[in-house]
Write a protein that holds these residues in place. Structure first.
Motif, PDB file in Angstrom:
ATOM      1  N   VAL A  95     -31.295 -24.492  43.863  1.00 41.49           N
ATOM      2  CA  VAL A  95     -30.503 -23.463  43.198  1.00 41.49           C
ATOM      3  C   VAL A  95     -29.431 -22.978  44.166  1.00 41.49           C
ATOM      4  O   VAL A  95     -29.706 -22.699  45.338  1.00 41.49           O
ATOM      5  CB  VAL A  95     -31.387 -22.294  42.694  1.00 41.49           C
ATOM      6  N   LEU A 142     -25.428 -18.821  38.987  1.00 46.94           N
ATOM      7  CA  LEU A 142     -26.463 -19.613  39.643  1.00 46.94           C
ATOM      8  C   LEU A 142     -26.418 -21.031  39.084  1.00 46.94           C
ATOM      9  O   LEU A 142     -26.423 -21.223  37.863  1.00 46.94           O
ATOM     10  CB  LEU A 142     -27.847 -19.015  39.405  1.00 46.94           C
ATOM     11  N   VAL A 158     -28.444 -24.450  38.893  1.00 49.15           N
ATOM     12  CA  VAL A 158     -29.754 -25.085  39.067  1.00 49.15           C
ATOM     13  C   VAL A 158     -29.545 -26.577  38.877  1.00 49.15           C
ATOM     14  O   VAL A 158     -29.178 -27.026  37.783  1.00 49.15           O
ATOM     15  CB  VAL A 158     -30.784 -24.546  38.061  1.00 49.15           C
ATOM     16  N   ALA A 201     -34.543 -30.243  37.550  1.00 49.54           N
ATOM     17  CA  ALA A 201     -33.983 -28.931  37.209  1.00 49.54           C
ATOM     18  C   ALA A 201     -34.434 -28.454  35.838  1.00 49.54           C
ATOM     19  O   ALA A 201     -34.805 -27.284  35.663  1.00 49.54           O
ATOM     20  CB  ALA A 201     -32.453 -28.991  37.279  1.00 49.54           C
ATOM     21  N   LEU A 261     -33.004 -15.365  40.130  1.00 45.55           N
ATOM     22  CA  LEU A 261     -33.057 -16.178  41.335  1.00 45.55           C
ATOM     23  C   LEU A 261     -34.463 -16.164  41.929  1.00 45.55           C
ATOM     24  O   LEU A 261     -34.995 -17.211  42.331  1.00 45.55           O
ATOM     25  CB  LEU A 261     -32.030 -15.670  42.341  1.00 45.55           C
ATOM     26  N   LEU A 272     -36.651 -18.431  39.800  1.00 40.47           N
ATOM     27  CA  LEU A 272     -36.373 -19.852  39.997  1.00 40.47           C
ATOM     28  C   LEU A 272     -36.986 -20.358  41.300  1.00 40.47           C
ATOM     29  O   LEU A 272     -37.577 -21.439  41.349  1.00 40.47           O
ATOM     30  CB  LEU A 272     -34.863 -20.087  39.992  1.00 40.47           C
ATOM     31  N   ALA A 287     -37.646 -24.018  42.842  1.00 46.07           N
ATOM     32  CA  ALA A 287     -36.278 -24.382  43.209  1.00 46.07           C
ATOM     33  C   ALA A 287     -36.023 -24.037  44.669  1.00 46.07           C
ATOM     34  O   ALA A 287     -36.380 -22.943  45.131  1.00 46.07           O
ATOM     35  CB  ALA A 287     -35.271 -23.661  42.316  1.00 46.07           C
TER      36      ALA A 287
END
Length: 363
Positions: free
Chosen positions: A50, A140, A142, A147, A202, A205, A210
């Protein structure tokens, strides 16, 4: 000069997670985290990473005249797509040179989110009107072969946004614009969301697996995929034709576009062509190193270390009157690394083929 940098909406998150922050395009952005650029790069190639790309501009154009303003300003043709799609396009100078390359997110019939490079936001806004909405959101990205699997655990609707499409969605009650775009050579999406909820997204993720990645990995990823960068492969003296991007030019678009007359004066194949170089060692290449192709010399427009190839790689332009393969075999090539010569080979582009998502992954 560091005090003149603008802090991105996620700067404190990056500091708290051990990022090294640097100036880029007028913004303070993460270069890499504790694991380093190579590990972040390989995470994106093999699983998912990410990236905070909030430094990119967002110019929002709305209303009944927005479509026509973009059509007159940019060289691609929005008539080729429809609302709910994205399009790569360029803003050209009078001579056809690239002033900026841009992604348009056509979110609604009468609303466009135009995404220029960080340093060119005001230039693009001046060309098309609209409002600079850059500070109203974080973005963001990804990216990676895993993903979409990762997004299904965090933001299932975003996982379903197909490549080159855009949708207005909600995550935990917060509006999010999600586009099937990226700049890594891998599958994935980019999410524009208000700064506060962006921190929570975030966190979610990263908790799901990520790997946080910085601008260092973003650059090596785009270079392996041979994606052009404004200020390197694109800029003054370089047209879309030179860069091998003639497909982005809508020659017969009704009303034309800025720079069309200049482009029509160019040879059909441009005046130069972009080539790839792979070194015979792990020594990274750098922008400005000199490629020695037979008797010809050309500065590298981009250069770095390829974590996948484990070699130095770079890009350079050779004029179209040069055919390096005229004798049937690649010529002897060297790279002058500021006094040290590195043996290299010309290679086809991209260095790393883009991995296309399967239908199941893209659903």
């Amino acid at each position: 000069m560091a005090g003149t940098l603008r802090s991105g909406p996620l700067a404190e998150w990056h500091r708290s997670h051990g990022a090294k922050l640097v100036g880029f395009g007028g913004w303070e952005m993460p270069l890499e985290y504790g694991t380093g650029t190579v590990a972040e790069h390989l995470a994106c190639r093999h699983t998912a990473a990410v990236f905070d790309v909030s430094h990119l501009g967002t110019v929002r154009c709305e209303g009944p005249g927005a479509y026509d303003r973009l059509q007159r300003a940019f060289c691609n043709d929005l008539g080729r797509i429809a609302p709910g799609r994205t399009q790569y396009t360029q803003l050209l100078d009078a001579d056809g040179s690239v002033l900026d390359d841009i992604i348009v997110w056509w979110a609604r019939p009468d609303r466009f989110d135009v995404m220029p490079n960080a340093s060119n936001t005001e230039r693009v806004r001046s060309a098309i009107g609209g409002v600079d909405a850059t500070t109203d959101r974080a973005v963001l990205a990804v990216q990676g072969p895993a993903a979409r699997d990762l997004l299904r655990r965090v933001f299932p609707q975003a996982a379903g946004v197909r490549r080159s499409h855009v949708q207005e969605l909600q995550w935990e009650g917060t509006p999010v614009v999600v586009a099937g775009t990226g700049y890594t050579g891998e599958d994935g999406v980019e999410c524009a969301i208000a700064p506060g909820p962006a921190r929570r997204l975030l966190d979610a993720l990263v908790l799901a697996g990520a790997v946080p990645a910085g601008l260092g990995a973003r650059d090596t990823l785009r270079l392996e995929a041979a994606l052009p960068l404004y200020g390197h492969e694109l800029g003054p003296g370089t047209t879309p034709l030179d860069a091998g991007l003639g497909w982005v030019v809508a020659w017969d678009k009704p009303g034309g576009f800025a720079g069309l007359d200049g482009l029509r004066k160019q040879p059909p194949g441009g005046t130069k062509r972009l080539y790839g170089l792979v070194g015979d060692s792990r020594q990274p290449f750098r922008q400005g190193y000199l490629a020695e192709v037979g008797e010809h010399h050309a500065p590298l427009t981009s250069g770095n270390y390829s974590p996948v190839l484990q070699r130095g790689i770079g890009l350079c332009y050779l004029t179209n009157d040069i055919d390096p393969f005229a004798d049937g075999a690649p010529p002897e090539v060297g790279v002058d690394a500021r006094g040290r010569r590195i043996s290299a080979q010309l290679c086809p582009l991209p260095f790393i083929e883009r991995r296309r998502p399967t239908r199941a992954e893209a659903r």
